[in-house]
Design a protein around this motif. Structure first.
Motif, PDB file in Angstrom:
ATOM      1  N   ARG A 113     -14.410 -10.359  -2.870  1.00 41.74           N
ATOM      2  CA  ARG A 113     -15.774 -10.792  -3.887  1.00 41.74           C
ATOM      3  C   ARG A 113     -16.536  -9.639  -4.497  1.00 41.74           C
ATOM      4  N   LYS A 114     -16.800  -8.507  -4.246  1.00 40.27           N
ATOM      5  CA  LYS A 114     -17.729  -7.787  -4.316  1.00 40.27           C
ATOM      6  C   LYS A 114     -17.039  -6.949  -5.339  1.00 40.27           C
ATOM      7  N   PHE A 115     -15.172  -6.317  -5.188  1.00 41.80           N
ATOM      8  CA  PHE A 115     -14.879  -5.832  -6.058  1.00 41.80           C
ATOM      9  C   PHE A 115     -14.452  -6.549  -7.299  1.00 41.80           C
ATOM     10  N   LYS A 116     -14.735  -8.511  -7.574  1.00 40.65           N
ATOM     11  CA  LYS A 116     -13.395  -9.832  -8.110  1.00 40.65           C
ATOM     12  C   LYS A 116     -12.895  -9.377  -7.910  1.00 40.65           C
ATOM     13  N   LEU A 117     -11.599  -9.376  -7.162  1.00 35.13           N
ATOM     14  CA  LEU A 117     -10.207 -10.059  -7.130  1.00 35.13           C
ATOM     15  C   LEU A 117     -10.073 -11.341  -6.456  1.00 35.13           C
ATOM     16  N   GLU A 118      -8.881 -11.585  -6.663  1.00 31.97           N
ATOM     17  CA  GLU A 118      -8.848 -12.754  -6.151  1.00 31.97           C
ATOM     18  C   GLU A 118      -8.225 -12.928  -4.926  1.00 31.97           C
ATOM     19  N   ILE A 119      -8.447 -13.868  -4.004  1.00 32.53           N
ATOM     20  CA  ILE A 119      -7.630 -13.534  -2.568  1.00 32.53           C
ATOM     21  C   ILE A 119      -6.862 -14.477  -2.098  1.00 32.53           C
ATOM     22  N   VAL A 120      -5.842 -13.890  -1.645  1.00 35.68           N
ATOM     23  CA  VAL A 120      -4.063 -14.964  -1.604  1.00 35.68           C
ATOM     24  C   VAL A 120      -4.503 -14.349   0.066  1.00 35.68           C
ATOM     25  N   LEU A 153      -9.089   0.219  -4.087  1.00 35.72           N
ATOM     26  CA  LEU A 153      -9.444  -0.375  -4.710  1.00 35.72           C
ATOM     27  C   LEU A 153      -9.993  -0.480  -6.129  1.00 35.72           C
ATOM     28  N   LYS A 154     -11.125   0.913  -6.218  1.00 35.94           N
ATOM     29  CA  LYS A 154     -11.661   1.477  -7.758  1.00 35.94           C
ATOM     30  C   LYS A 154     -10.388   1.625  -8.267  1.00 35.94           C
ATOM     31  N   ARG A 155      -9.813   2.799  -8.251  1.00 30.02           N
ATOM     32  CA  ARG A 155      -9.322   3.469  -8.898  1.00 30.02           C
ATOM     33  C   ARG A 155      -7.872   2.677  -9.354  1.00 30.02           C
ATOM     34  N   PHE A 156      -7.479   1.537  -9.428  1.00 29.56           N
ATOM     35  CA  PHE A 156      -6.294   1.066  -9.291  1.00 29.56           C
ATOM     36  C   PHE A 156      -6.107  -0.259 -10.198  1.00 29.56           C
ATOM     37  N   PRO A 157      -5.866  -0.605 -11.264  1.00 26.21           N
ATOM     38  CA  PRO A 157      -6.111  -2.336 -12.055  1.00 26.21           C
ATOM     39  C   PRO A 157      -5.322  -3.304 -11.180  1.00 26.21           C
ATOM     40  N   LEU A 158      -6.197  -3.169 -10.159  1.00 26.01           N
ATOM     41  CA  LEU A 158      -5.595  -4.505  -9.795  1.00 26.01           C
ATOM     42  C   LEU A 158      -6.183  -5.793 -10.087  1.00 26.01           C
ATOM     43  N   SER A 159      -6.175  -6.817  -9.449  1.00 22.31           N
ATOM     44  CA  SER A 159      -6.227  -7.940  -9.727  1.00 22.31           C
ATOM     45  C   SER A 159      -6.143  -9.038  -8.404  1.00 22.31           C
ATOM     46  N   ALA A 160      -5.733  -9.073  -7.486  1.00 27.17           N
ATOM     47  CA  ALA A 160      -5.375  -9.411  -6.075  1.00 27.17           C
ATOM     48  C   ALA A 160      -5.642  -8.470  -5.352  1.00 27.17           C
ATOM     49  N   GLU A 171       0.486   9.294 -11.387  1.00 22.96           N
ATOM     50  CA  GLU A 171       2.144   9.161 -11.712  1.00 22.96           C
ATOM     51  C   GLU A 171       1.276   7.063 -11.777  1.00 22.96           C
ATOM     52  N   ILE A 172       1.806   6.660 -10.941  1.00 30.29           N
ATOM     53  CA  ILE A 172       1.489   5.021 -10.295  1.00 30.29           C
ATOM     54  C   ILE A 172      -0.076   4.971 -11.126  1.00 30.29           C
ATOM     55  N   THR A 173      -0.853   5.449 -11.273  1.00 26.94           N
ATOM     56  CA  THR A 173      -2.132   4.535 -12.100  1.00 26.94           C
ATOM     57  C   THR A 173      -1.466   4.229 -13.685  1.00 26.94           C
ATOM     58  N   GLU A 196       0.596  -1.364   0.246  1.00 25.38           N
ATOM     59  CA  GLU A 196       0.181   0.137   0.203  1.00 25.38           C
ATOM     60  C   GLU A 196       1.115   1.455   0.213  1.00 25.38           C
ATOM     61  N   SER A 197       2.134   1.080   0.324  1.00 29.48           N
ATOM     62  CA  SER A 197       2.913   2.010   0.946  1.00 29.48           C
ATOM     63  C   SER A 197       3.083   2.588  -0.778  1.00 29.48           C
ATOM     64  N   VAL A 198       2.569   2.544  -1.946  1.00 28.21           N
ATOM     65  CA  VAL A 198       3.050   2.996  -3.552  1.00 28.21           C
ATOM     66  C   VAL A 198       1.859   3.733  -3.694  1.00 28.21           C
ATOM     67  N   PHE A 199       0.960   3.573  -2.782  1.00 24.60           N
ATOM     68  CA  PHE A 199      -0.938   5.236  -2.906  1.00 24.60           C
ATOM     69  C   PHE A 199      -0.275   5.937  -2.650  1.00 24.60           C
ATOM     70  N   ALA A 200       0.900   6.422  -1.546  1.00 32.58           N
ATOM     71  CA  ALA A 200       0.912   6.970  -0.700  1.00 32.58           C
ATOM     72  C   ALA A 200       2.349   8.371  -1.707  1.00 32.58           C
ATOM     73  N   GLU A 201       2.564   7.645  -3.027  1.00 28.82           N
ATOM     74  CA  GLU A 201       2.647   8.449  -3.763  1.00 28.82           C
ATOM     75  C   GLU A 201       2.082   9.308  -5.574  1.00 28.82           C
ATOM     76  N   ASP A 202       2.188  10.210  -5.785  1.00 28.33           N
ATOM     77  CA  ASP A 202       1.759  10.393  -7.033  1.00 28.33           C
ATOM     78  C   ASP A 202       0.932   9.774  -7.605  1.00 28.33           C
ATOM     79  N   MET A 203      -0.667   9.585  -7.225  1.00 28.79           N
ATOM     80  CA  MET A 203      -1.605   8.586  -8.225  1.00 28.79           C
ATOM     81  C   MET A 203      -1.730   8.158  -9.684  1.00 28.79           C
TER      82      MET A 203
END
Ligand code: C2E
Ligand code: MG
Ligand code: MG
Ligand code: MG
Length: 282
Positions: free
Chosen positions: A228-235, A192-199, A162-164, A153-160
């Protein structure tokens, strides 16, 4: 004259600071040598689905510094980040990981597995990173859809923006992203909504306390529901006890890793344990 000045300065210089600076310089030199000598070795920890079938692995780097004891990443990743060595080190790890994926592609069992690689925020900040990754993928022939990059989650303290933007560039190559140690850092559900995450990876501190405190168990259930709501895999990470595995299984957690199920091991051992016999190893 310069010499005299130098001596003058030394008088105001705390000798213990000099020691620390010397130690850092020596450590940095040792890391550079280690990189060119191939001392940074990939270990792999298996990941399993809820039925106990292996579905992937996470790459965890270790430093085999000569004849010394194996050094864990907590002893050098922070330093590598401060010194900038994380860029060549990260590239080495990614290249070796992709070489593994390319080998695995030829094996009936290993070819189905995904491989997760931890990536530092410093790598994500580097505008040349997507091109470097494209290069590695092209050079090794690794199937990009098997590769997951783990960010904390530390990446989300960066310029949004730029990172997205960088994440999208990488996603367009077919790579996926996981959010590591979820729930411990700069958590904002907006990410969870703004970044292209899969898991999402449930941090091992929550897994550890499942049987100990009802709060941790509730957090684990909430993260699974969120995924589950965000359709993300979970580990789930850090599964050490059967009771934890059973709780995660009952909660519908789709995959997990931990010492109960499998320890990190040298990548050749991993290939031997989970591949069909005969995968070649030099
Ligand atoms: P992480 O990505 O959260 O990795 C999981 C850590 O938990 C690993 O520690 C793993 O060995 C450990 N672990 C796995 N199962 C269990 C368990 O059941 N119980 C307990 N107590 N621990 C378990 P490790 O290998 O020491 O790595 C520590 C951290 O160092 C990683 O945390 C990751 O943030 C970082 N790291 C490791 N490899 C790399 C890398 O190649 N690049 C970067 N940038 N960071 C890395
Ligand atoms: Mg990780
Ligand atoms: Mg983790
Ligand atoms: Mg961690």
């Amino acid at each position: 004259r310069a010499k005299a000045d130098g001596r003058n300065c030394a008088r105001f210089f705390d000798p213990s600071m000099q020691d620390a600076a010397d130690r850092r310089a020596a450590f940095e030199a040792a890391m550079r040598d280690g990189l060119s000598l191939g001392q940074f070795r990939l270990y792999c920890q298996p990941q399993f689905d809820s039925l106990g079938r292996v579905v992937g692995a996470e790459v965890l780097v270790r430093w085999q510094r000569g004849d010394r004891e194996l050094i864990g990443p907590d002893q050098f990743i922070g330093f590598a980040e401060e010194s900038g060595l994380i860029l060549p080190l990260g590239e080495h790890i990614l290249r070796e990981s992709c070489r593994a994926l390319a080998r695995w592609h030829l094996d009936a069992n290993l070819g189905r597995l995904k491989l997760a690689v931890n990536v530092s925020v410093h790598q994500m900040r580097d505008p040349r990173f997507p091109a470097a990754v494209a290069n590695i993928l092209g050079g090794t022939g690794a199937p990009p859809e098997r590769l997951y990059l783990e960010l904390t989650e530390s990446v989300f303290a960066e310029d949004m923006q730029e990172i997205t933007g960088r994440m999208h560039e990488l996603c367009s190559q077919g790579i996926r992203f996981s959010l590591d140690d979820f729930g411990t850092g700069y958590s904002s559900l907006a990410y969870l909504k703004r970044f292209p995450l899969s898991a999402l990876k449930i941090d091992r501190s929550f897994v550890r306390d499942i049987g100990v405190d009802a709060g941790a168990a509730s957090i684990v259930e909430a993260i699974i529901a969120l995924a589950r709501k965000f359709k993300l895999e979970i580990v789930a990470e850090g599964v050490e006890f059967e009771a934890q595995r059973a709780f995660l299984f009952d909660g519908g957690c789709s995959s997990m890793q931990g010492f109960l199920l499998g320890r990190p091991m040298p990548i050749a051992d991993f290939e031997h344990a989970y591949g069909t016999a005969g995968i070649g190893h030099a």
